[in-house]
Design a protein around this motif. Sequence first.
Motif, PDB file in Angstrom:
ATOM      1  N   PRO A 207     -17.577 -49.256  48.326  1.00  0.00           N
ATOM      2  CA  PRO A 207     -16.294 -48.566  48.455  1.00  0.00           C
ATOM      3  C   PRO A 207     -15.753 -48.127  47.102  1.00  0.00           C
ATOM      4  CG  PRO A 207     -15.997 -50.923  48.686  1.00  0.00           C
ATOM      5  CD  PRO A 207     -17.487 -50.681  48.614  1.00  0.00           C
ATOM      6  N   GLY A 208     -14.906 -47.129  47.122  1.00  0.00           N
ATOM      7  CA  GLY A 208     -14.275 -46.651  45.898  1.00  0.00           C
ATOM      8  C   GLY A 208     -15.097 -45.587  45.206  1.00  0.00           C
ATOM      9  N   THR A 209     -14.586 -45.104  44.075  1.00  0.00           N
ATOM     10  CA  THR A 209     -15.267 -44.041  43.338  1.00  0.00           C
ATOM     11  C   THR A 209     -16.216 -44.585  42.278  1.00  0.00           C
ATOM     12  OG1 THR A 209     -13.366 -43.882  41.872  1.00  0.00           O
ATOM     13  CG2 THR A 209     -13.436 -42.351  43.724  1.00  0.00           C
ATOM     14  N   SER A 210     -16.119 -45.866  41.972  1.00  0.00           N
ATOM     15  CA  SER A 210     -17.074 -46.510  41.050  1.00  0.00           C
ATOM     16  C   SER A 210     -16.969 -48.023  41.220  1.00  0.00           C
ATOM     17  CB  SER A 210     -16.781 -46.129  39.598  1.00  0.00           C
ATOM     18  OG  SER A 210     -15.524 -46.648  39.218  1.00  0.00           O
ATOM     19  N   GLY A 211     -17.950 -48.728  40.671  1.00  0.00           N
ATOM     20  CA  GLY A 211     -17.940 -50.192  40.748  1.00  0.00           C
ATOM     21  C   GLY A 211     -18.156 -50.699  42.156  1.00  0.00           C
ATOM     22  N   ASN A 212     -17.695 -51.898  42.422  1.00  0.00           N
ATOM     23  CA  ASN A 212     -17.796 -52.573  43.730  1.00  0.00           C
ATOM     24  C   ASN A 212     -19.231 -52.692  44.231  1.00  0.00           C
ATOM     25  OD1 ASN A 212     -14.930 -52.772  43.920  1.00  0.00           O
ATOM     26  ND2 ASN A 212     -14.888 -50.651  44.619  1.00  0.00           N
ATOM     27  N   GLU A 213     -20.202 -52.660  43.328  1.00  0.00           N
ATOM     28  CA  GLU A 213     -21.608 -52.662  43.744  1.00  0.00           C
ATOM     29  C   GLU A 213     -22.064 -53.983  44.342  1.00  0.00           C
ATOM     30  OE1 GLU A 213     -23.539 -51.203  40.226  1.00  0.00           O
ATOM     31  OE2 GLU A 213     -23.271 -49.135  40.866  1.00  0.00           O
ATOM     32  N   ASN A 214     -21.286 -55.050  44.164  1.00  0.00           N
ATOM     33  CA  ASN A 214     -21.650 -56.333  44.762  1.00  0.00           C
ATOM     34  C   ASN A 214     -21.595 -56.276  46.289  1.00  0.00           C
ATOM     35  OD1 ASN A 214     -18.833 -56.025  44.587  1.00  0.00           O
ATOM     36  ND2 ASN A 214     -18.504 -58.226  44.717  1.00  0.00           N
TER      37      ASN A 214
ATOM     38  N   MET B  74     -31.112 -50.471  42.716  1.00  0.00           N
ATOM     39  CA  MET B  74     -32.079 -49.374  42.714  1.00  0.00           C
ATOM     40  C   MET B  74     -32.092 -48.703  41.335  1.00  0.00           C
ATOM     41  SD  MET B  74     -32.516 -46.358  45.532  1.00  0.00           S
ATOM     42  CE  MET B  74     -32.257 -47.514  46.849  1.00  0.00           C
ATOM     43  N   THR B  75     -33.303 -48.457  40.812  1.00  0.00           N
ATOM     44  CA  THR B  75     -33.429 -47.858  39.483  1.00  0.00           C
ATOM     45  C   THR B  75     -34.301 -46.604  39.522  1.00  0.00           C
ATOM     46  OG1 THR B  75     -35.320 -49.266  38.950  1.00  0.00           O
ATOM     47  CG2 THR B  75     -33.147 -50.056  38.263  1.00  0.00           C
ATOM     48  N   THR B  76     -34.178 -45.794  38.456  1.00  0.00           N
ATOM     49  CA  THR B  76     -35.013 -44.602  38.304  1.00  0.00           C
ATOM     50  C   THR B  76     -36.347 -45.024  37.693  1.00  0.00           C
ATOM     51  OG1 THR B  76     -34.240 -44.141  36.073  1.00  0.00           O
ATOM     52  CG2 THR B  76     -32.971 -43.165  37.891  1.00  0.00           C
ATOM     53  N   HIS B  77     -37.235 -44.057  37.473  1.00  0.00           N
ATOM     54  CA  HIS B  77     -38.523 -44.357  36.834  1.00  0.00           C
ATOM     55  C   HIS B  77     -38.336 -44.855  35.399  1.00  0.00           C
ATOM     56  CE1 HIS B  77     -40.877 -42.831  40.141  1.00  0.00           C
ATOM     57  NE2 HIS B  77     -40.140 -41.736  40.163  1.00  0.00           N
ATOM     58  N   ASN B  78     -37.218 -44.478  34.778  1.00  0.00           N
ATOM     59  CA  ASN B  78     -36.935 -44.902  33.401  1.00  0.00           C
ATOM     60  C   ASN B  78     -36.210 -46.237  33.334  1.00  0.00           C
ATOM     61  OD1 ASN B  78     -38.053 -42.529  32.446  1.00  0.00           O
ATOM     62  ND2 ASN B  78     -36.106 -41.439  32.533  1.00  0.00           N
ATOM     63  N   GLY B  79     -35.949 -46.867  34.472  1.00  0.00           N
ATOM     64  CA  GLY B  79     -35.283 -48.163  34.485  1.00  0.00           C
ATOM     65  C   GLY B  79     -33.769 -48.093  34.474  1.00  0.00           C
ATOM     66  N   ARG B  80     -33.199 -46.902  34.577  1.00  0.00           N
ATOM     67  CA  ARG B  80     -31.746 -46.755  34.643  1.00  0.00           C
ATOM     68  C   ARG B  80     -31.269 -46.913  36.072  1.00  0.00           C
ATOM     69  NH1 ARG B  80     -30.872 -41.370  30.952  1.00  0.00           N
ATOM     70  NH2 ARG B  80     -31.426 -42.325  28.959  1.00  0.00           N
ATOM     71  N   HIS B  81     -29.974 -47.230  36.233  1.00  0.00           N
ATOM     72  CA  HIS B  81     -29.416 -47.327  37.573  1.00  0.00           C
ATOM     73  C   HIS B  81     -29.472 -45.964  38.248  1.00  0.00           C
ATOM     74  CE1 HIS B  81     -27.969 -51.414  37.511  1.00  0.00           C
ATOM     75  NE2 HIS B  81     -27.530 -51.214  36.266  1.00  0.00           N
ATOM     76  N   LYS B  82     -29.999 -45.925  39.458  1.00  0.00           N
ATOM     77  CA  LYS B  82     -30.142 -44.660  40.168  1.00  0.00           C
ATOM     78  C   LYS B  82     -28.850 -44.274  40.881  1.00  0.00           C
ATOM     79  CE  LYS B  82     -32.946 -42.340  43.634  1.00  0.00           C
ATOM     80  NZ  LYS B  82     -33.397 -41.266  42.762  1.00  0.00           N
ATOM     81  N   CYS B  83     -28.183 -45.260  41.441  1.00  0.00           N
ATOM     82  CA  CYS B  83     -27.056 -44.983  42.322  1.00  0.00           C
ATOM     83  C   CYS B  83     -25.729 -44.954  41.574  1.00  0.00           C
ATOM     84  CB  CYS B  83     -27.010 -46.041  43.413  1.00  0.00           C
ATOM     85  SG  CYS B  83     -28.586 -46.236  44.267  1.00  0.00           S
TER      86      CYS B  83
END
Length: 92
Positions: A67-74, A82-91
């Motif tokens: 929920p929300g526009t950012s954060g709250n990923e717990n 989930m990560t990209t091929h470079n190991g960065r956060h995808k979502c």
Amino acid sequence: MASMARSLLCLSLVAVLLLVETTAPHGQAYAIDCAGKCGYRCSKSGRPKMCLRACGTCCQRCGCVPPGTSGNENVCPCYANMTTHNGRHKCP
């Protein structure tokens, strides 16, 4: 003859249930409104098209959007991990 028909009916029912269970995202038996949830999630993004594309992919794979526009990923660990091929956060 009747027992054979009953066995076939049971086998068909099991096959349908397995098909439904394996095609739902991560065991969820319902679909969520990814477009709506991602639209809100990306509403304050500086790059809204990229945000919507990434969020849509994550939502489809995980079956949830925090929920929300950012954060709250717990709230949605699959989305957060989930990560990209470079190991960065995808979502977003």
